[in-house]
Design a protein around this motif. Structure first.
Motif, short mmCIF file in Angstrom:
data_model
loop_
_atom_site.label_atom_id
_atom_site.label_comp_id
_atom_site.label_asym_id
_atom_site.label_seq_id
_atom_site.Cartn_x
_atom_site.Cartn_y
_atom_site.Cartn_z
N LEU A 1 11.37 67.58 30.61
CA LEU A 1 12.53 68.29 31.15
C LEU A 1 13.22 67.43 32.21
O LEU A 1 12.57 66.76 33.00
N GLN A 2 14.53 67.49 32.23
CA GLN A 2 15.31 66.76 33.22
C GLN A 2 15.62 67.72 34.37
O GLN A 2 16.00 68.87 34.14
N SER A 3 15.41 67.26 35.60
CA SER A 3 15.72 68.10 36.75
C SER A 3 16.61 67.35 37.73
O SER A 3 16.65 66.12 37.73
N HIS A 4 17.30 68.12 38.55
CA HIS A 4 18.23 67.58 39.53
C HIS A 4 17.92 68.20 40.89
O HIS A 4 17.75 69.42 40.99
N ALA B 1 17.33 71.99 39.94
CA ALA B 1 17.96 72.59 38.77
C ALA B 1 17.37 71.91 37.55
O ALA B 1 17.44 70.69 37.41
N VAL B 2 16.74 72.68 36.69
CA VAL B 2 16.11 72.15 35.48
C VAL B 2 17.06 72.35 34.31
O VAL B 2 17.54 73.46 34.06
N ARG B 3 17.32 71.26 33.60
CA ARG B 3 18.23 71.30 32.45
C ARG B 3 17.59 72.07 31.31
O ARG B 3 16.46 71.82 30.93
N PHE C 1 21.40 75.46 33.25
CA PHE C 1 20.39 75.01 34.20
C PHE C 1 19.65 76.21 34.77
O PHE C 1 20.24 77.26 35.00
N ARG C 2 18.36 76.03 35.03
CA ARG C 2 17.56 77.05 35.71
C ARG C 2 17.28 76.54 37.12
O ARG C 2 16.85 75.42 37.31
N PHE C 3 17.51 77.41 38.11
CA PHE C 3 17.29 77.03 39.50
C PHE C 3 15.86 77.38 39.92
O PHE C 3 15.40 78.49 39.69
N VAL C 4 15.19 76.42 40.54
CA VAL C 4 13.85 76.61 41.09
C VAL C 4 13.97 76.40 42.60
O VAL C 4 14.17 75.28 43.06
N ALA C 5 13.85 77.49 43.35
CA ALA C 5 14.03 77.44 44.81
C ALA C 5 12.78 76.91 45.50
O ALA C 5 11.66 77.23 45.11
#
Length: 68
Positions: A3-6, A18-20, A25-29
């Motif tokens: 998975l690509q994340s930002h 933010a996971v692509r 995108f899904r946000f992981v706080a």
């Protein structure tokens, strides 16, 4: 498949990632002030950043860019 994340950074403070996904995108706080939107999905990376910034600005506790 990896998975690509930002990194999501607001005013120099790391607040999550933010996971692509296939669509968006899904946000992981990582910041407790954004717990309410942890796991939420957004159509674009800009949307994730905009919503995170907006939620932080609305929180009772300001973002500090100072290390203690």
């Amino acid at each position: 498949m990896m998975l690509q994340s930002h990194v999501i950074e607001i005013d120099g403070v790391f607040v999550g990632a933010a996971v692509r996904l296939h669509e968006g995108f899904r946000f992981v706080a990582t910041d407790l002030r954004l717990e309410e939107i942890d796991g939420s999905s957004w159509p674009s990376l800009n949307d994730v950043r905009r919503v995170a910034r907006s939620r932080l600005q609305a929180s009772r506790y300001p973002v500090h860019n100072t290390l203690y």
